[in-house]
Design a protein around this motif. Sequence first.
Motif, mmCIF file in Angstrom:
data_model
loop_
_atom_site.group_PDB
_atom_site.id
_atom_site.type_symbol
_atom_site.label_atom_id
_atom_site.label_comp_id
_atom_site.label_asym_id
_atom_site.label_seq_id
_atom_site.Cartn_x
_atom_site.Cartn_y
_atom_site.Cartn_z
ATOM 1 N N SER A 1 0.806 -1.209 0.000
ATOM 2 C CA SER A 1 0.000 0.000 0.000
ATOM 3 C C SER A 1 0.852 1.279 0.000
ATOM 4 O O SER A 1 0.673 2.147 -0.834
ATOM 5 C CB SER A 1 -0.931 -0.009 1.209
ATOM 6 O OG SER A 1 -1.742 1.131 1.221
ATOM 7 N N CYS A 2 1.799 1.371 0.946
ATOM 8 C CA CYS A 2 2.580 2.609 1.073
ATOM 9 C C CYS A 2 4.028 2.462 0.608
ATOM 10 O O CYS A 2 4.739 3.457 0.492
ATOM 11 C CB CYS A 2 2.549 3.110 2.512
ATOM 12 S SG CYS A 2 3.514 2.116 3.679
ATOM 13 N N GLY A 3 4.501 1.250 0.383
ATOM 14 C CA GLY A 3 5.868 1.035 -0.071
ATOM 15 C C GLY A 3 6.901 0.965 1.048
ATOM 16 O O GLY A 3 8.086 0.788 0.787
ATOM 17 N N TYR B 1 3.136 -16.320 8.476
ATOM 18 C CA TYR B 1 2.697 -15.235 9.356
ATOM 19 C C TYR B 1 3.266 -13.924 8.829
ATOM 20 O O TYR B 1 4.389 -13.870 8.343
ATOM 21 C CB TYR B 1 3.185 -15.434 10.799
ATOM 22 C CG TYR B 1 2.447 -16.518 11.528
ATOM 23 C CD1 TYR B 1 1.229 -16.260 12.142
ATOM 24 C CD2 TYR B 1 2.959 -17.803 11.602
ATOM 25 C CE1 TYR B 1 0.543 -17.254 12.817
ATOM 26 C CE2 TYR B 1 2.286 -18.809 12.268
ATOM 27 C CZ TYR B 1 1.072 -18.521 12.879
ATOM 28 O OH TYR B 1 0.402 -19.509 13.548
ATOM 29 N N GLY B 2 2.488 -12.871 8.964
ATOM 30 C CA GLY B 2 2.919 -11.562 8.517
ATOM 31 C C GLY B 2 3.160 -10.621 9.679
ATOM 32 O O GLY B 2 3.027 -10.994 10.843
ATOM 33 N N GLN B 3 3.509 -9.401 9.341
ATOM 34 C CA GLN B 3 3.652 -8.328 10.306
ATOM 35 C C GLN B 3 2.887 -7.119 9.783
ATOM 36 O O GLN B 3 2.808 -6.904 8.583
ATOM 37 C CB GLN B 3 5.130 -7.976 10.521
ATOM 38 C CG GLN B 3 5.907 -9.098 11.157
ATOM 39 C CD GLN B 3 7.348 -8.719 11.459
ATOM 40 O OE1 GLN B 3 7.783 -7.600 11.236
ATOM 41 N NE2 GLN B 3 8.085 -9.673 11.988
ATOM 42 N N GLU B 4 2.327 -6.354 10.701
ATOM 43 C CA GLU B 4 1.510 -5.204 10.324
ATOM 44 C C GLU B 4 2.390 -4.004 9.976
ATOM 45 O O GLU B 4 3.342 -3.687 10.687
ATOM 46 C CB GLU B 4 0.610 -4.861 11.509
ATOM 47 C CG GLU B 4 -0.464 -3.864 11.214
ATOM 48 C CD GLU B 4 -1.372 -3.666 12.412
ATOM 49 O OE1 GLU B 4 -1.383 -2.537 12.943
ATOM 50 O OE2 GLU B 4 -2.055 -4.620 12.809
ATOM 51 N N CYS B 5 2.065 -3.342 8.887
ATOM 52 C CA CYS B 5 2.749 -2.107 8.510
ATOM 53 C C CYS B 5 2.381 -1.024 9.523
ATOM 54 O O CYS B 5 1.204 -0.808 9.810
ATOM 55 C CB CYS B 5 2.331 -1.690 7.101
ATOM 56 S SG CYS B 5 3.016 -0.104 6.583
ATOM 57 N N ILE C 1 -1.962 -2.658 7.771
ATOM 58 C CA ILE C 1 -2.383 -3.875 7.072
ATOM 59 C C ILE C 1 -1.323 -4.952 7.281
ATOM 60 O O ILE C 1 -0.139 -4.657 7.463
ATOM 61 C CB ILE C 1 -2.624 -3.650 5.560
ATOM 62 C CG1 ILE C 1 -1.341 -3.199 4.852
ATOM 63 C CG2 ILE C 1 -3.759 -2.667 5.320
ATOM 64 C CD1 ILE C 1 -1.433 -3.192 3.340
ATOM 65 N N ASN C 2 -1.750 -6.207 7.280
ATOM 66 C CA ASN C 2 -0.828 -7.325 7.449
ATOM 67 C C ASN C 2 -0.026 -7.527 6.162
ATOM 68 O O ASN C 2 -0.588 -7.561 5.073
ATOM 69 C CB ASN C 2 -1.611 -8.587 7.807
ATOM 70 C CG ASN C 2 -0.712 -9.679 8.330
ATOM 71 O OD1 ASN C 2 0.119 -9.444 9.189
ATOM 72 N ND2 ASN C 2 -0.881 -10.878 7.815
ATOM 73 N N VAL C 3 1.291 -7.640 6.300
ATOM 74 C CA VAL C 3 2.193 -7.797 5.158
ATOM 75 C C VAL C 3 2.995 -9.083 5.359
ATOM 76 O O VAL C 3 3.572 -9.291 6.427
ATOM 77 C CB VAL C 3 3.154 -6.591 5.053
ATOM 78 C CG1 VAL C 3 4.149 -6.775 3.925
ATOM 79 C CG2 VAL C 3 2.372 -5.290 4.886
ATOM 80 N N TYR C 4 3.011 -9.931 4.350
ATOM 81 C CA TYR C 4 3.814 -11.150 4.401
ATOM 82 C C TYR C 4 5.194 -10.859 3.825
ATOM 83 O O TYR C 4 5.332 -10.056 2.904
ATOM 84 C CB TYR C 4 3.131 -12.273 3.621
ATOM 85 C CG TYR C 4 1.872 -12.747 4.297
ATOM 86 C CD1 TYR C 4 1.933 -13.591 5.398
ATOM 87 C CD2 TYR C 4 0.626 -12.317 3.860
ATOM 88 C CE1 TYR C 4 0.774 -14.002 6.047
ATOM 89 C CE2 TYR C 4 -0.534 -12.723 4.492
ATOM 90 C CZ TYR C 4 -0.450 -13.570 5.590
ATOM 91 O OH TYR C 4 -1.594 -13.969 6.234
#
Length: 89
Positions: A21-23, A35-39, A44-47
């Motif tokens: 979304s934001c880079g 599992y991801g981590q949130e930006c 948002i969750n990012v893998y």
Amino acid sequence: MSSRTPYQGKDRCFGEYKCSSCGRQWMSGNSWANYGQECKECKINVYPFKQTPLEKPDGLDKSDLNKPHPQNLCEKCKKLGRYCRDSRF
């Protein structure tokens, strides 16, 4: 669970992330399979797009144990209800 990450092992690894979304980009020594981590910016969750073993000797993938892990942004911490590195599988 479907494969959402390059790494599919059970151990913690080093992950590289980029928010679609934001880079924003970041790295984490607390990366796990599927599992991801949130930006921090977009919430948002990012893998991770890349994951490597923590034992690599080239420097970038070493965890800084003095830097706190943002458990509120970690999908695995949130699912476990505790710090993900304390998990025993």
